[in-house]
Design an enzyme around this catalytic site. Structure first.
Site, PDB file in Angstrom:
ATOM      1  N   TYR A 202       4.883 -19.936   4.206  1.00  0.00           N
ATOM      2  CA  TYR A 202       4.594 -18.790   3.340  1.00  0.00           C
ATOM      3  C   TYR A 202       3.675 -17.781   4.035  1.00  0.00           C
ATOM      4  CZ  TYR A 202       4.094 -16.312  -1.135  1.00  0.00           C
ATOM      5  OH  TYR A 202       4.139 -15.360  -2.136  1.00  0.00           O
TER       6      TYR A 202
ATOM      7  N   PRO B 181      14.395 -13.072  -2.211  1.00  0.00           N
ATOM      8  CA  PRO B 181      12.964 -12.736  -2.147  1.00  0.00           C
ATOM      9  C   PRO B 181      12.019 -13.856  -2.574  1.00  0.00           C
ATOM     10  CG  PRO B 181      14.057 -11.512  -3.888  1.00  0.00           C
ATOM     11  CD  PRO B 181      15.120 -12.233  -3.147  1.00  0.00           C
TER      12      PRO B 181
ATOM     13  N   LYS C 156       9.903 -13.013   2.214  1.00  0.00           N
ATOM     14  CA  LYS C 156      10.134 -12.934   3.656  1.00  0.00           C
ATOM     15  C   LYS C 156      10.849 -11.666   4.122  1.00  0.00           C
ATOM     16  CE  LYS C 156       8.009 -16.502   4.638  1.00  0.00           C
ATOM     17  NZ  LYS C 156       6.665 -15.910   4.590  1.00  0.00           N
TER      18      LYS C 156
ATOM     19  N   HIS D 257      -5.034 -13.002  -0.515  1.00  0.00           N
ATOM     20  CA  HIS D 257      -4.771 -14.181  -1.341  1.00  0.00           C
ATOM     21  C   HIS D 257      -4.777 -15.436  -0.478  1.00  0.00           C
ATOM     22  CE1 HIS D 257      -2.801 -12.360  -5.204  1.00  0.00           C
ATOM     23  NE2 HIS D 257      -3.879 -11.675  -4.816  1.00  0.00           N
TER      24      HIS D 257
ATOM     25  N   TYR E  52       4.681 -18.881  -9.312  1.00  0.00           N
ATOM     26  CA  TYR E  52       6.132 -19.076  -9.261  1.00  0.00           C
ATOM     27  C   TYR E  52       6.481 -20.186 -10.259  1.00  0.00           C
ATOM     28  CZ  TYR E  52       6.321 -16.679  -4.667  1.00  0.00           C
ATOM     29  OH  TYR E  52       6.250 -15.771  -3.634  1.00  0.00           O
TER      30      TYR E  52
HETATM   31  P1  FAS Z   1      15.468  -0.821   4.178  1.00  0.00           P
HETATM   32  O1  FAS Z   1      16.742  -1.090   3.431  1.00  0.00           O
HETATM   33  O2  FAS Z   1      14.168  -0.890   3.458  1.00  0.00           O
HETATM   34  O3  FAS Z   1      15.524   0.631   4.838  1.00  0.00           O
HETATM   35  C1  FAS Z   1      16.714   1.114   5.421  1.00  0.00           C
HETATM   36  C2  FAS Z   1      16.654   2.632   5.403  1.00  0.00           C
HETATM   37  O4  FAS Z   1      17.813   3.138   6.076  1.00  0.00           O
HETATM   38  C3  FAS Z   1      16.684   3.199   3.987  1.00  0.00           C
HETATM   39  O5  FAS Z   1      15.668   4.142   3.813  1.00  0.00           O
HETATM   40  C4  FAS Z   1      18.077   3.826   3.868  1.00  0.00           C
HETATM   41  O6  FAS Z   1      18.084   4.968   3.047  1.00  0.00           O
HETATM   42  C5  FAS Z   1      18.371   4.193   5.306  1.00  0.00           C
HETATM   43  N1  FAS Z   1      19.794   4.272   5.621  1.00  0.00           N
HETATM   44  C6  FAS Z   1      20.792   3.477   5.171  1.00  0.00           C
HETATM   45  N2  FAS Z   1      21.979   3.868   5.667  1.00  0.00           N
HETATM   46  C7  FAS Z   1      21.730   4.955   6.461  1.00  0.00           C
HETATM   47  C8  FAS Z   1      22.542   5.812   7.245  1.00  0.00           C
HETATM   48  N3  FAS Z   1      23.855   5.635   7.330  1.00  0.00           N
HETATM   49  N4  FAS Z   1      21.955   6.819   7.918  1.00  0.00           N
HETATM   50  C9  FAS Z   1      20.605   6.997   7.854  1.00  0.00           C
HETATM   51  N5  FAS Z   1      19.776   6.227   7.120  1.00  0.00           N
HETATM   52  C10 FAS Z   1      20.343   5.215   6.436  1.00  0.00           C
HETATM   53  N6  FAS Z   1      11.470  -8.352   0.300  1.00  0.00           N
HETATM   54  C11 FAS Z   1      10.374  -9.070   0.008  1.00  0.00           C
HETATM   55  O7  FAS Z   1       9.706  -9.557   0.931  1.00  0.00           O
HETATM   56  N7  FAS Z   1       9.999  -9.257  -1.309  1.00  0.00           N
HETATM   57  C12 FAS Z   1      10.707  -8.695  -2.348  1.00  0.00           C
HETATM   58  O8  FAS Z   1      10.362  -8.865  -3.509  1.00  0.00           O
HETATM   59  C13 FAS Z   1      11.842  -7.915  -2.076  1.00  0.00           C
HETATM   60  N8  FAS Z   1      12.564  -7.308  -3.096  1.00  0.00           N
HETATM   61  C14 FAS Z   1      13.684  -6.564  -2.782  1.00  0.00           C
HETATM   62  C15 FAS Z   1      14.452  -5.925  -3.788  1.00  0.00           C
HETATM   63  C16 FAS Z   1      15.598  -5.172  -3.456  1.00  0.00           C
HETATM   64  C17 FAS Z   1      16.411  -4.497  -4.545  1.00  0.00           C
HETATM   65  C18 FAS Z   1      16.007  -5.058  -2.110  1.00  0.00           C
HETATM   66  C19 FAS Z   1      17.256  -4.274  -1.741  1.00  0.00           C
HETATM   67  C20 FAS Z   1      15.252  -5.691  -1.113  1.00  0.00           C
HETATM   68  C21 FAS Z   1      14.081  -6.430  -1.439  1.00  0.00           C
HETATM   69  N9  FAS Z   1      13.292  -7.047  -0.463  1.00  0.00           N
HETATM   70  C22 FAS Z   1      12.192  -7.778  -0.731  1.00  0.00           C
HETATM   71  C23 FAS Z   1      13.642  -6.926   0.900  1.00  0.00           C
HETATM   72  C24 FAS Z   1      13.132  -5.585   1.390  1.00  0.00           C
HETATM   73  O9  FAS Z   1      11.758  -5.527   1.203  1.00  0.00           O
HETATM   74  C25 FAS Z   1      13.586  -5.451   2.814  1.00  0.00           C
HETATM   75  O10 FAS Z   1      13.367  -6.647   3.549  1.00  0.00           O
HETATM   76  C26 FAS Z   1      12.925  -4.308   3.521  1.00  0.00           C
HETATM   77  O11 FAS Z   1      13.147  -3.137   2.776  1.00  0.00           O
HETATM   78  C27 FAS Z   1      13.522  -4.222   4.927  1.00  0.00           C
HETATM   79  O12 FAS Z   1      13.191  -3.024   5.449  1.00  0.00           O
HETATM   80  P2  FAS Z   1      14.243  -2.221   6.374  1.00  0.00           P
HETATM   81  O13 FAS Z   1      14.804  -3.154   7.373  1.00  0.00           O
HETATM   82  O14 FAS Z   1      13.514  -1.008   6.815  1.00  0.00           O
HETATM   83  O15 FAS Z   1      15.460  -1.829   5.422  1.00  0.00           O
HETATM   84  C1  PHB Z   2       6.544  -8.944  -5.309  1.00  0.00           C
HETATM   85  O1  PHB Z   2       5.337  -8.800  -5.600  1.00  0.00           O
HETATM   86  O2  PHB Z   2       7.382  -8.012  -5.437  1.00  0.00           O
HETATM   87  C2  PHB Z   2       7.002 -10.273  -4.768  1.00  0.00           C
HETATM   88  C3  PHB Z   2       6.056 -11.213  -4.397  1.00  0.00           C
HETATM   89  C4  PHB Z   2       6.481 -12.438  -3.902  1.00  0.00           C
HETATM   90  C5  PHB Z   2       7.839 -12.708  -3.797  1.00  0.00           C
HETATM   91  C6  PHB Z   2       8.787 -11.744  -4.168  1.00  0.00           C
HETATM   92  C7  PHB Z   2       8.363 -10.520  -4.657  1.00  0.00           C
HETATM   93  O3  PHB Z   2       8.250 -13.913  -3.331  1.00  0.00           O
END
Ligand code: FAS
Ligand code: PHB
Length: 392
Positions: free
Chosen positions: A383, A292, A296, A72, A200
């Site tokens: 971005y 989000p 980032k 994109h 957005y």
């Molecule tokens: P993660 O949380 O992905 O992974 C951590 C891992 O550690 C998990 O698999 C968990 O099960 C494991 N873990 C936890 N405790 C443990 C323990 N005690 N022992 C062993 N393992 C354990 N980012 C965006 O850029 N765009 C978005 O739209 C977006 N939407 C999101 C929506 C939600 C609901 C959430 C929670 C986050 C969102 N994020 C988004 C952010 C997300 O993408 C995170 O930045 C990304 O998952 C970060 O990755 P990790 O650091 O690996 O953490």
């Molecule tokens: C998504 O596609 O999940 C998404 C994209 C851009 C954002 C947040 C979420 O800023």
């Protein structure tokens, strides 16, 4: 059991770090609390900065991403009845790749399995020890059997609710936090995206985002009250509210269909400082959370991985233990810039109650940043992703 690097968490941070370390001959073991299916079932990010795209290629896991990722060059901001395209390619020479975090995680899981490097799923009671006295180790239970993993370093890649950050003595760590008075209701559907690029929207009824996963799979978000429950939102109610918030010419293109996933996520800005505690390193969501709105979260985790990977290589392969001492300083410089942008995009695009002065400032921000090259360039360069700092 002994390894060089114990990695807690098999989300994108842990899997990407494990893959990069394995490829340069540094032994590592990943411990994950959940099952692979559970990890893959979490629907999250959708936009990859060029830094993460390059790191996936360096890790040798980019074949599916390169084939199916959607490049994109821009995205649209819609408010006050007007649409403004942010032409990232023209303004920065860079683009982003639309490719779901679920796919990133699936690609990394497949690579881990193919490499034969150890990963323990359903590892219970994971607990880091000895990281402040030079004797790091991690205890856990697997299939009912207590285990101890001796190691040189521990990477806490276990997310916001993980054990790593909570294992640091309170007096050694400082938290910075802002919780927003709303959440995001997300919906995934096998329907064609409404536009070719992301849209957005700031509407008096609330924020909306039109995103996608492929030419046939769409991802939508609506700002919602924190009192909302997913079960209160039928598909019809979601589609009707989304169409109401979109500009008319865009709403007319909306193709609705049954949801395949619906969830509500709270929004917060959070940073833990520092990110290094002796031989324990906090990575990704274990150290920081962003709303989000700026896409980032996953990308910030990736830049932490890049920094820790290069610092560990230096320490374990080149005798440069000094690089590890710079981990937190280097990461936090980029973390706070991403926190700023994510906070700013959230204040620019969400509807805040009972704040007439704030609403006028928001309109002025919307006008200035979309009517000047300087404003649009600022949005675009944040971005697509600010540069990763070299680890030297
Ligand atoms: P993660 O949380 O992905 O992974 C951590 C891992 O550690 C998990 O698999 C968990 O099960 C494991 N873990 C936890 N405790 C443990 C323990 N005690 N022992 C062993 N393992 C354990 N980012 C965006 O850029 N765009 C978005 O739209 C977006 N939407 C999101 C929506 C939600 C609901 C959430 C929670 C986050 C969102 N994020 C988004 C952010 C997300 O993408 C995170 O930045 C990304 O998952 C970060 O990755 P990790 O650091 O690996 O953490
Ligand atoms: C998504 O596609 O999940 C998404 C994209 C851009 C954002 C947040 C979420 O800023």
């Amino acid at each position: 059991m002994k390894t060089q690097v114990a990695i807690i968490g098999a989300g994108p941070s842990g899997l990407l770090l494990g893959q990069l370390l394995h490829r340069c001959g540094i032994d590592n073991v990943i411990l994950e609390r959940q099952t692979p299916q559970y990890v893959l079932g979490r629907i999250r990010a959708g936009v990859l900065e060029h830094g993460l795209v390059n790191l996936m290629r360096e890790a040798g896991v980019s074949a599916h991403m390169d084939e199916h990722g959607l490049e994109h060059d821009g995205f649209t901001l819609a408010f006050q009845g007007r649409c403004h395209r942010v032409d990232m390619k023209a303004l920065t020479g860079k683009s982003v790749l639309v490719y779901g975090q679920t796919e990133v995680t699936r690609d990394l899981m497949a690579a881990r399995q193919a490499s034969g490097a150890p990963v323990y799923y359903e590892a219970a009671d994971v607990q880091p020890h000895g990281f402040l006295d030079g004797k790091p180790r991690v205890t856990f239970t697997h299939q009912g059997k207590p285990m101890t993993l001796e190691c040189d370093y521990i990477a806490g890649c276990d997310g916001f609710h993980g054990v790593s950050r909570k294992s640091v003595p309170q007096e050694r760590i400082r938290h910075f936090e802002r919780v927003y008075p709303f959440g995001w209701l997300g919906l995934l559907s096998d329907t064609p995206p409404i536009e070719d690029e992301l849209v957005y929207v700031n509407n008096p009824r609330g924020f909306a985002l039109c995103s996608m996963r492929s030419p046939t799979r769409s991802r939508y978000y609506l700002q919602c009250s924190l009192a909302e429950q997913v079960q209160d939102w039928s598909d019809d109610r979601f589609w009707t509210e989304l169409a109401t918030r979109l500009p008319e010419d865009i709403a007319g293109k909306l193709v609705t269909g049954p949801s395949i996933e619906k969830s509500i996520a709270p929004l917060r800005s959070f940073v833990a400082e520092p990110m290094k505690f002796g031989n324990l390193f906090l990575v990704g969501d274990a150290a920081h959370i962003v709303p989000p709105t700026g896409a980032k979260g996953l990308n910030l985790a990736s830049s932490d991985v890049y920094t820790l990977y290069h610092a560990l290589r230096g320490a374990l392969l080149d005798g440069r233990a000094d690089l590890l001492e710079r981990y937190s300083e280097i990461c936090l410089r980029r973390v706070w810039k991403a926190e700023r942008f994510s906070w700013w995009m959230t204040t620019l695009l969400h509807t805040f109650d009972d704040d007439p002065f704030g609403r006028r400032i928001q309109r002025a921000e919307q006008d200035y940043y979309t009517s000047t090259r300087a404003g649009l360039t600022t949005i675009a360069e944040n971005y697509v992703g600010l540069p990763y700092e070299a680890v030297i």
